[in-house]
Design a protein around this motif. Structure first.
Motif, short mmCIF file in Angstrom:
data_model
loop_
_atom_site.label_atom_id
_atom_site.label_comp_id
_atom_site.label_asym_id
_atom_site.label_seq_id
_atom_site.Cartn_x
_atom_site.Cartn_y
_atom_site.Cartn_z
N ALA A 204 -2.69 -2.06 -7.62
CA ALA A 204 -3.57 -2.79 -8.48
C ALA A 204 -4.83 -3.41 -8.46
CB ALA A 204 -2.37 -3.93 -8.37
N LEU A 205 -4.90 -3.33 -7.38
CA LEU A 205 -6.21 -4.06 -6.93
C LEU A 205 -7.74 -3.06 -7.88
CD1 LEU A 205 -6.24 -6.27 -3.84
CD2 LEU A 205 -5.91 -7.06 -6.61
N ASP A 206 -7.10 -2.14 -7.24
CA ASP A 206 -8.29 -1.57 -7.09
C ASP A 206 -8.49 -0.68 -8.51
OD1 ASP A 206 -9.13 -1.02 -4.78
OD2 ASP A 206 -8.08 0.61 -4.10
N ASP A 207 -7.85 -0.78 -9.97
CA ASP A 207 -7.69 -0.39 -11.35
C ASP A 207 -7.99 -1.88 -12.64
OD1 ASP A 207 -6.67 0.07 -13.75
OD2 ASP A 207 -5.13 1.05 -13.58
N PRO A 208 -8.68 -2.11 -12.65
CA PRO A 208 -9.53 -3.04 -13.83
C PRO A 208 -8.89 -3.59 -14.14
CG PRO A 208 -11.26 -1.23 -14.10
CD PRO A 208 -10.02 -0.79 -12.48
N THR B 292 1.05 -1.37 -0.12
CA THR B 292 -0.11 -0.18 -0.02
C THR B 292 0.52 0.69 0.31
OG1 THR B 292 -2.09 1.00 1.31
CG2 THR B 292 -0.45 -0.15 2.35
N ALA B 293 0.15 2.33 -0.61
CA ALA B 293 1.06 3.41 -0.55
C ALA B 293 0.81 4.44 1.24
CB ALA B 293 0.95 4.33 -1.31
N LYS B 294 0.06 3.79 1.92
CA LYS B 294 -0.93 4.39 3.17
C LYS B 294 -0.30 4.18 4.10
CE LYS B 294 -5.24 4.56 0.76
NZ LYS B 294 -7.01 3.91 0.61
#
Length: 587
Positions: A482-486, A449-451
């Motif tokens: 990656a999981l948020d971007d289809p 994660t970036a957070k």
């Protein structure tokens, strides 16, 4: 060819037999032929207890991530008890878990969790050598008449010097003097990793015993570390002198040695054939001819091997150069054609010993996503079992640490020290080689994660830092993103894995190279009685157009299976473009 005339004769006999006996499309295919393997380097995967080191419970916590990706097998790098001089490849106790990674109960929970998700587990088998702290070696060096003396290679000095001047794989000599007994012991890697003497039947029996111990626990196979090193030439013949070195090349006498196939056939007879498992041997310097000997089913040795040939096409270990695509195409074509219907290929770009492929053969800046998808496309439609190394599925890149103190890899550190001592390279050249080829490029923590600090790899950031630094680009490259971007690299890999399960031509189809001499395009087709699959990849950032109306008409008659751009124009390639077209037979 390594192994001498006898091995060559065996090879020719094997080729003759394989032509008669090859069965490329069995009614019940072995499960490992349709599986995709995911390699986990535990130290860098996920830290569950905040000590800065990845562990078994950390892997267990991320199993649903692996299930979502769709892999069928996990290859777990060494988790055995170890002093950790070579990051676990120096084993002190084969049936105990390293304290940093957890307990045997943690391992059992991991294995159960994998099997519940229909994912198999293969373990690293490191039996060319042990740690010098293993009880066998502690006893072996205690006296010349100890029962374990013959578990390792011992030899007296020769004219006051080591028995040979062989150079070790990680630098320095392969021989270390033991003042207690006045003899040298052999280590093809570091002095902390003495080589086992496989010529001693008692050694082999102990190895088979520990293999059965793990298989009876329920694991599904082994990746065998430098397994073609286990047979040494009698008498330790001297090697040819390395240019500009005090050492000689002993590899012809400890790689693919005279009894390597005898030992593997014995291993198969006593262990492997009694379990429904997969076996893959790491075999440096193995050629396609050696691969037939190792993997032809009638010889009863291994299922597949890791070749290093394609990983040596962009220069020597510390002398990188640009890849010539025609060399890569020649290599893959040779292995695809010569092993089809006989042995079996393993397919990989990355592992814990290699730099990140998107930084190596792709473009990790302007076209990171496109080139990562292109490289995956090229590899996953070949015949063989594909391997994904952790982080590859999100396009992780090489790292550039600012100082040598940030590196942890013993091979990298030894290279730096030797290069400085020799004075033949500037510090700028040394660092450039490390940035390109260091094994630590593949060992930085997974970027979750970036957070969170340290990319979410560890929750102990207030008191502990990761065992090795996190790549600074985790802000832009991470699992959560990656999981948020289809359209991410992750979902591209997910689709590739699904396609292998759905399309039998990927597993069993024949291979044919197209435009063999083109310096930027790699195009090939896989085909069987049902039709053809065309794989088209641009390995460059420049636009390319091919005037071949006949092929365009063929492609237009098919359907797009996968592509890394949304609207491919057949044979008109954009930067790092890749697409696959399936053409069904209508007859």
């Amino acid at each position: 060819m390594p192994g001498g005339a006898e091995a060559r004769t065996q090879y020719l006999e094997g080729r003759k037999m394989s032509t008669l006996l090859a069965k490329p499309t069995p009614a019940e295919p072995e499960w490992w032929k349709t599986s995709v393997v995911y390699q986990i380097y535990p130290r860098s995967f996920f830290d569950s207890n905040g000590d800065g080191i990845g562990d078994l419970n950390g892997i267990t916590m991320k199993l649903d991530y692996l299930k979502k990706l769709g892999v069928g097998v996990v290859w777990l790098s060494p988790v055995y008890d170890s002093p950790n001089y070579d990051n676990g490849y120096d084993i002190r106790n084969y049936t105990k878990i390293m304290d940093e990674f957890g307990t045997m109960e943690d391992f059992d929970n991991l294995l159960k969790g994998l099997h519940e998700r229909k994912i198999k587990l293969i373990m690293d088998l490191v039996v060319n050598h042990t740690s010098d702290e293993h009880d066998w070696f502690v006893q072996s060096k205690s006296s010349k008449d100890n029962p374990y003396r013959d578990f390792y290679h011992w030899a007296p000095p020769k004219d006051g010097k080591p028995p040979t001047q062989w150079g070790a794989c990680f630098g320095g000599s392969t021989w270390t003097y033991d003042i207690i007994t006045g003899q040298y012991y052999l280590h093809t890697f570091t002095e902390k990793q003495p080589d086992l003497k496989w010529e001693n039947p008692a050694v082999r029996n102990e190895v088979y015993k520990l293999m059965r111990w793990w298989l009876d626990k329920g694991i599904d196979g082994f990746r065998m570390d430098v397994i073609n090193f286990i047979s040494k030439a009698p008498g330790y013949p001297e090697g040819a002198r390395h240019p500009n070195s005090e050492f000689t090349d002993g590899s012809p006498y400890f790689i693919n040695g005279p009894k390597i196939h005898e030992y593997l056939q014995e291993m198969n007879e006593k262990v492997l054939r009694h379990y429904d498992i997969m076996s893959v041997g790491e075999t440096p310097d193995a050629t396609v001819y050696d691969a037939e000997l190792f993997t032809f089913p009638e010889r009863k040795e291994l299922n597949m091997i890791f070749t290093f040939e394609h990983m040596n096409l962009d220069g020597g270990k510390w002398t990188p150069k640009l890849l010539e695509l025609t060399d890569l195409k020649h290599h893959f074509t040779l292995w695809q054609k010569d092993l089809w219907g006989k042995g079996w290929n393993s397919l990989y770009w990355n592992n814990h010993d290699q730099p990140r492929i998107v930084s190596r053969f792709g473009n990790d800046s302007n076209y990171r996503v496109e080139s990562a998808k292109m490289l995956a496309t090229c590899l996953h439609f070949l015949c063989g079992t594909p391997y994904i190394y952790q982080g590859e599925e999100i396009g992780m890149t090489n790292v550039r640490f600012q100082t040598l103190a940030d590196y942890r890899d013993i091979e990298t550190i030894n290279f730096h020290d030797d290069a400085v001592k020799a004075g033949r390279m500037s510090m700028e050249e040394i660092l450039a080689a490390i940035y390109a080829k260091s094994r630590d490029n593949g060992r930085t923590p997974i970027q979750w994660t970036a957070k969170e600090p340290y990319a979410g790899f560890t929750n102990g950031h207030e008191t502990k830092v990761p065992w090795i630094g996190v790549n600074d680009n985790y802000i832009d490259i991470n699992v959560e993103q990656a999981l948020d971007d289809p359209n991410s690299i992750f979902y591209y890999y997910q689709k590739l894995i699904q396609l292998r399960k759905q399309m039998s031509v990927i597993t069993y189809g024949k291979y044919e190279i197209l435009y063999e001499s083109h310096t930027h395009l790699y195009m090939y087709k896989r085909y069987d009685n049902d039709g053809e699959v065309y794989v088209c990849c641009n390995f460059s950032q420049q636009p390319i157009e091919i005037d071949d109306q006949k092929l365009i008409d063929i492609l237009n008659s098919g359907k797009i299976v996968i592509s890394n751009y949304s609207d491919p124009k057949y044979l008109r390639f954009r930067a790092y473009e890749a697409y696959v077209i399936e053409v069904k037979n209508t007859k």
